[in-house]
Design an enzyme around this catalytic site. Sequence first.
Site, PDB file in Angstrom:
ATOM      1  N   VAL A  27      -9.880  57.689 -31.916  1.00  0.00           N
ATOM      2  CA  VAL A  27     -10.322  58.831 -32.739  1.00  0.00           C
ATOM      3  C   VAL A  27     -11.793  58.650 -33.148  1.00  0.00           C
ATOM      4  O   VAL A  27     -12.634  59.542 -32.925  1.00  0.00           O
ATOM      5  CB  VAL A  27      -9.430  58.979 -33.991  1.00  0.00           C
ATOM      6  N   ASP A 130       6.148  43.895 -24.321  1.00  0.00           N
ATOM      7  CA  ASP A 130       6.735  43.172 -23.185  1.00  0.00           C
ATOM      8  C   ASP A 130       5.689  42.467 -22.305  1.00  0.00           C
ATOM      9  O   ASP A 130       6.036  41.563 -21.550  1.00  0.00           O
ATOM     10  CB  ASP A 130       7.545  44.136 -22.295  1.00  0.00           C
ATOM     11  N   ARG A 174      12.450  43.504 -22.229  1.00  0.00           N
ATOM     12  CA  ARG A 174      12.982  44.335 -21.130  1.00  0.00           C
ATOM     13  C   ARG A 174      13.282  43.450 -19.941  1.00  0.00           C
ATOM     14  O   ARG A 174      14.002  42.477 -20.086  1.00  0.00           O
ATOM     15  CB  ARG A 174      11.981  45.454 -20.797  1.00  0.00           C
ATOM     16  N   LYS A 216      18.991  14.314 -29.429  1.00  0.00           N
ATOM     17  CA  LYS A 216      18.328  15.345 -30.244  1.00  0.00           C
ATOM     18  C   LYS A 216      19.244  15.776 -31.387  1.00  0.00           C
ATOM     19  O   LYS A 216      20.471  15.754 -31.252  1.00  0.00           O
ATOM     20  CB  LYS A 216      17.979  16.546 -29.378  1.00  0.00           C
TER      21      LYS A 216
END
Length: 326
Positions: A27, A130, A174, A216
């Site tokens: 703009v 994405d 996605r 772990k």
Amino acid sequence: MSNLKRLAVLTSGGDAPGMNAATRAVVRSGLGHGFEVFGVQHGYTGLIKGDFRPLGARDVGGIVHLGGTMLGTTRCEELRTERGCANALGQLRTHQISVLVVIGGNGSQTGARELQQRGATVVGVASTIDNDLHGTEVTIGTTTAIDVALEAIDRLRVTAASLKRAFLVEVMGRLSGHIALTAGIAGGAECIVIPEVETTPEAVAQQLRDAYARGKSHAIAVVAEGAKYNAEALARHFQEHGERIGFDLRVTRLGHIQRGGTPGVYDRMLGTRLGAAAADAAAEGRSGIVLGIRAGEVASTALEEVAGKQKAADVSLLELARVLAM
Ligand code: F6P
């Protein structure tokens, strides 16, 4: 009727942090180039309905720091039809718009290509969490979305370590594994599952079991939503097959939380640079392109090369993740 050339801007598809910075830059730079600027509300749906409003410099004040999009957005099925396209083109003509700027991801730029092919003048701005658009190394919103996922992963690791648990953390993306790979590596995940590389629930279970065997106190598997086995499917499979991984298992799906973040400095700057570049391109008469980033510089790619395609994540990072998970 004014003699000024008219530029319209819309945001489309999934909102992405930094879209507002891009809108503001389109703009204000557009006004700087002497365009009369209009915002199209609610993406292509608003375009088809003729939902335009004039935008001045003040109308885009106080938005650069906000996630989401002040213009609103939609996933517009109607634009996929001939009639939808014809109506959109009709509205552009009626409102005497000479250039349309489309801020959005894959589906949005495919829509932009359709309009350009039918005679509209369109400039695209690469924006999707994405990061799966061709022609750009990074898209608006992905960095902030990954930071949000990362914070969640960090928190989950704290509770996982306290109770000696494993977590399957599902992230968006996605059909791309970019978010999972980046958040997984930066978050120190023991296992990353992405759509680009097929794996089996047994292999995932083995990676978690190995982490347990290596002593772990926790294991985090970051799973991309588009993978063949998403987090829910993996958990179900483990349960149904009595797959033992040593740890007690929990599942967290981050979902849309990743989209709603406050844009970080990178996405604000990216939105600003690409938005301004779109207005520059419009002023110079360049169109049928999508603006993105290559080697740190603003770069344009033909809409034709972007539309309908998907950039794969850097799968070589999977090996790095494996080494670092030791
Ligand atoms: O494309 C952005 C994205 O957030 C994807 O990661 C995700 O698959 C999809 O949008 C979700 O779409 P919706 O917001 O329409 O549910």
